[in-house]
Scaffold this motif. Structure first.
Motif, PDB file in Angstrom:
ATOM      1  N   THR A 193      78.407 -62.983  35.158  1.00  0.00           N
ATOM      2  CA  THR A 193      77.760 -61.790  34.589  1.00  0.00           C
ATOM      3  C   THR A 193      76.344 -62.067  34.116  1.00  0.00           C
ATOM      4  O   THR A 193      75.504 -61.185  34.141  1.00  0.00           O
ATOM      5  N   SER A 194      76.078 -63.270  33.694  1.00  0.00           N
ATOM      6  CA  SER A 194      74.710 -63.533  33.249  1.00  0.00           C
ATOM      7  C   SER A 194      73.889 -64.227  34.322  1.00  0.00           C
ATOM      8  O   SER A 194      72.802 -64.711  34.063  1.00  0.00           O
ATOM      9  N   LEU A 195      74.432 -64.271  35.522  1.00  0.00           N
ATOM     10  CA  LEU A 195      73.670 -64.897  36.607  1.00  0.00           C
ATOM     11  C   LEU A 195      73.104 -63.857  37.564  1.00  0.00           C
ATOM     12  O   LEU A 195      72.142 -64.108  38.268  1.00  0.00           O
ATOM     13  N   VAL A 196      73.723 -62.705  37.600  1.00  0.00           N
ATOM     14  CA  VAL A 196      73.247 -61.683  38.520  1.00  0.00           C
ATOM     15  C   VAL A 196      72.102 -60.902  37.891  1.00  0.00           C
ATOM     16  O   VAL A 196      71.848 -61.003  36.695  1.00  0.00           O
ATOM     17  N   THR A 197      71.431 -60.147  38.704  1.00  0.00           N
ATOM     18  CA  THR A 197      70.294 -59.352  38.249  1.00  0.00           C
ATOM     19  C   THR A 197      70.551 -57.889  38.543  1.00  0.00           C
ATOM     20  O   THR A 197      70.771 -57.547  39.700  1.00  0.00           O
ATOM     21  N   PRO A 198      70.579 -57.028  37.566  1.00  0.00           N
ATOM     22  CA  PRO A 198      70.466 -57.363  36.144  1.00  0.00           C
ATOM     23  C   PRO A 198      71.745 -57.994  35.638  1.00  0.00           C
ATOM     24  O   PRO A 198      72.796 -57.847  36.243  1.00  0.00           O
ATOM     25  N   MET A 199      71.641 -58.690  34.518  1.00  0.00           N
ATOM     26  CA  MET A 199      72.825 -59.296  33.929  1.00  0.00           C
ATOM     27  C   MET A 199      73.778 -58.202  33.470  1.00  0.00           C
ATOM     28  O   MET A 199      73.349 -57.171  32.949  1.00  0.00           O
ATOM     29  N   ILE A 200      75.047 -58.441  33.679  1.00  0.00           N
ATOM     30  CA  ILE A 200      76.038 -57.405  33.421  1.00  0.00           C
ATOM     31  C   ILE A 200      76.679 -57.552  32.036  1.00  0.00           C
ATOM     32  O   ILE A 200      77.167 -58.633  31.678  1.00  0.00           O
ATOM     33  N   SER A 201      76.659 -56.473  31.286  1.00  0.00           N
ATOM     34  CA  SER A 201      77.372 -56.451  30.008  1.00  0.00           C
ATOM     35  C   SER A 201      78.861 -56.582  30.308  1.00  0.00           C
ATOM     36  O   SER A 201      79.337 -56.072  31.316  1.00  0.00           O
ATOM     37  N   SER A 202      79.581 -57.248  29.426  1.00  0.00           N
ATOM     38  CA  SER A 202      80.989 -57.460  29.730  1.00  0.00           C
ATOM     39  C   SER A 202      81.810 -57.661  28.460  1.00  0.00           C
ATOM     40  O   SER A 202      81.318 -58.155  27.451  1.00  0.00           O
ATOM     41  N   VAL A 203      83.061 -57.250  28.549  1.00  0.00           N
ATOM     42  CA  VAL A 203      83.983 -57.417  27.422  1.00  0.00           C
ATOM     43  C   VAL A 203      84.662 -58.779  27.561  1.00  0.00           C
ATOM     44  O   VAL A 203      85.292 -59.059  28.576  1.00  0.00           O
ATOM     45  N   GLU A 204      84.503 -59.598  26.549  1.00  0.00           N
ATOM     46  CA  GLU A 204      85.091 -60.921  26.627  1.00  0.00           C
ATOM     47  C   GLU A 204      86.490 -60.956  26.057  1.00  0.00           C
ATOM     48  O   GLU A 204      86.784 -60.307  25.070  1.00  0.00           O
ATOM     49  N   GLN A 205      87.372 -61.714  26.701  1.00  0.00           N
ATOM     50  CA  GLN A 205      88.653 -61.971  26.074  1.00  0.00           C
ATOM     51  C   GLN A 205      88.772 -63.463  25.827  1.00  0.00           C
ATOM     52  O   GLN A 205      88.332 -64.267  26.624  1.00  0.00           O
TER      53      GLN A 205
END
Lengths: 348, 348
Positions: free
Chosen positions: B282-294
């Motif tokens: 998620t933080s490598l793609v452009t744009p970085m993707i917001s994500s819910v962490e578990q």
DNA sequence: TTGTAAGCGTTATCAG
DNA sequence: CTGATAACGCTTACAA
């Protein structure tokens, strides 16, 4: 259906001996059809399941394979899936243990699995492992071992691995073809055969193209992203910085990419990059990263097949070494010839 | 060191009975120090290891946990690592089996593991599973089960799971906060509790903000990237297309992203996107993707602890349900307020 | 302090 | 066709 029913329960209920029950259950030919029917019926009713423990104690095998892997990263998971597939088919259950790249943990795992009396082992060693005593102990007790992926040459056992040398060669040669001149490599730890071989391939490519091998461009670092990031920063800080980087994992390639972006260098224009493993992420980042693919699932399958063969073991397979071929997937990060200018087609 | 030495070997060599050897080995108090010393010495020399199979047959437990998971994706691998950690510590060995999202495979796995006489099970169900007979059978034989992550409510067993409802809520509420009005969701299969709960959270967020829930914006598709891609294309083809998309996995978010890019829509300007799992990608793609962490690793640990507790089992834990909290990581793909214009800072 | 014998669940061998 | 009996490796009453 409280406690598992046993053969004894059936025997007692039917007023016959346990041996008769046993025979009836296994369809031996010399048992009265009447008796058999009764036994089968009762077995069904009681939901009888043979106690494998007792059988194993008798037969000395558990139909279980101990699989020890350093981690469960993308590629390894794919390999394990391959192993699983074949093992299941052949009637084996797989116990997967992770050594977490720790030598101590690996030893503990082997002991635990030995205790569980697995029939044999399929192993990919931890990055810390350079002694094989714990494995030789297994072999001294006549349990087969097949080594795969991260093989360890000191061990006399069948091996399944990637042609890592070729992988490194493919990556470096491709970069050379694209006109890069100062090609660095982020190699892994020194004691990992896998790393050394990939590096050997890299060196061969350079030599074949009459490019001097510059020790300063060879970084031996840990397999992970952070180390790769740091190593790349070092490389880029050199007076004569490299104009291309080979890595031996995609994780490292990502680390390198981060450092490169931070330096505001453009890929593939200012610098080329090739990863290893061909993980999905390589085609998700910008620019997409060229990467050397290894047939991971296939490797798992081949390994498990070899193991099964060894178990049935008439022939001596200890000298067997199956080598799978890697394949380069060329993407944006290394195609300098295609992109003359910092074209915007590269960033979506 | 051919075949494993047994107690009998030692007994014979030392001219004592097997029971004496057994006692000496386990440091029972009523054994002659001399004898014991001799036994211990010989045991050491022969590299004696007690046969766990025999012990298990006697004690009715194998110190082995059967773990059944649908796959070995990033998050699951992290959970398994957590389980492994705790289990190892507690003296248990773990058998990991993948059901490959197949109900039939799951049944086969449970049977195999039962055969291997594991002491109990830690299970995350396949996406096909909506019957639990195969698990009830386990329980009827007094083997403990702990269900985690993909729990199945029909089963009366302790459960460890994420607060999925909250996860969905967090994602949707965040998008609403960012000013998105028509928010779609790529939910998973209908029979997966995990999917439904995340969707419930999404719906609650909409309702709390007086946004009408539009059935057309709820896509129930498979968990994977390709389906998400297709579903997103459908969404974007609508007359009144959504201006934001919630997904219930990062893999799906990636699929959605691909479709969005293809349509040349800009994130977060034209459309917002939130993933689920917080995978590194998620933080490598452009744009970085917001994500819910578990907290996957943590979840694995908690689950294993619960299992161990259940094994030692005095208290009834069948009603226990441990719920872990998710956390939203906000990145570029959803921060519309931050980026007014299609700023180039988004694409490196 | 030590040995004997029974038992865990199953199968194989040998009589009957 | 069926039943004892021994065996797999170990532990544990019970007896000596």
């Amino acid at each position: 259906m409280e406690k598992q029913a046993t053969i004894k329960d059936i025997a007692r209920a039917l007023q016959v001996s346990t041996s008769t029950v046993s025979r009836a259950l296994r369809n031996a030919n010399d048992v009265n059809p009447e008796t058999r029917k009764a036994v089968l019926a009762l077995a069904e009713e009681l939901n009888y399941q043979p106690n494998q423990l007792a059988l194993s104690l008798l037969n000395k095998h558990t139909h279980t394979i101990g699989v020890i892997v350093p981690n469960l990263d993308y590629v390894v998971a794919a390999m394990v899936k391959g192993i699983d597939e074949v093992a299941l088919e052949a009637g084996y259950t797989v116990m997967v243990c992770q050594s977490n790249e720790s030598y101590g943990r690996e030893i503990l795992n082997t002991r635990r699995l030995m205790d569980s009396l697995v029939d044999g082992f399929i192993i990919s060693v931890s990055s810390e492992t350079n002694m094989v005593d714990h494995f030789k102990k297994i072999q001294s007790q006549k349990k087969p071992i097949v080594v795969f992926d991260r093989i360890i040459t000191e061990l006399n056992a069948p091996k399944v691995r990637l042609d890592n040398e070729l992988g490194g060669y493919l990556a470096a040669q491709h970069l050379i073809d694209q006109g890069y001149k100062r090609i660095a490599i982020l190699a892994g730890q020194k004691n990992l055969d896998i790393s050394n071989k990939r590096m050997d391939g890299y060196i061969r490519a350079l030599k074949e193209n009459n490019i001097k091998v510059d020790k300063d461009l060879i970084m031996q670092c840990d397999f992970n992203q952070d180390y790769a990031y740091v190593a790349t920063k070092e490389l880029l800080a050199m007076k004569k910085r490299p104009d291309a980087i080979c890595t031996i994992s995609d994780r490292m390639a990502i680390g390198a990419m981060l450092a490169i972006k931070e330096k505001k260098l453009r890929m593939p224009h200012d610098i080329g990059l090739v990863g290893f493993n061909n993980e999905p992420v390589t085609s998700l980042v910008t620019p997409m990263i060229s990467s050397v693919e290894q047939p991971a699932f296939e490797m798992g399958k081949v390994t498990a097949k070899l193991f099964i063969e060894m178990m049935h073991g008439n022939t001596d397979l200890s000298e067997t070494e199956i080598v799978l071929k890697p394949k380069l997937f060329v993407r944006e990060s290394s195609q300098r010839l295609l992109y003359k200018s910092p074209s915007s087609t590269l960033t979506v």
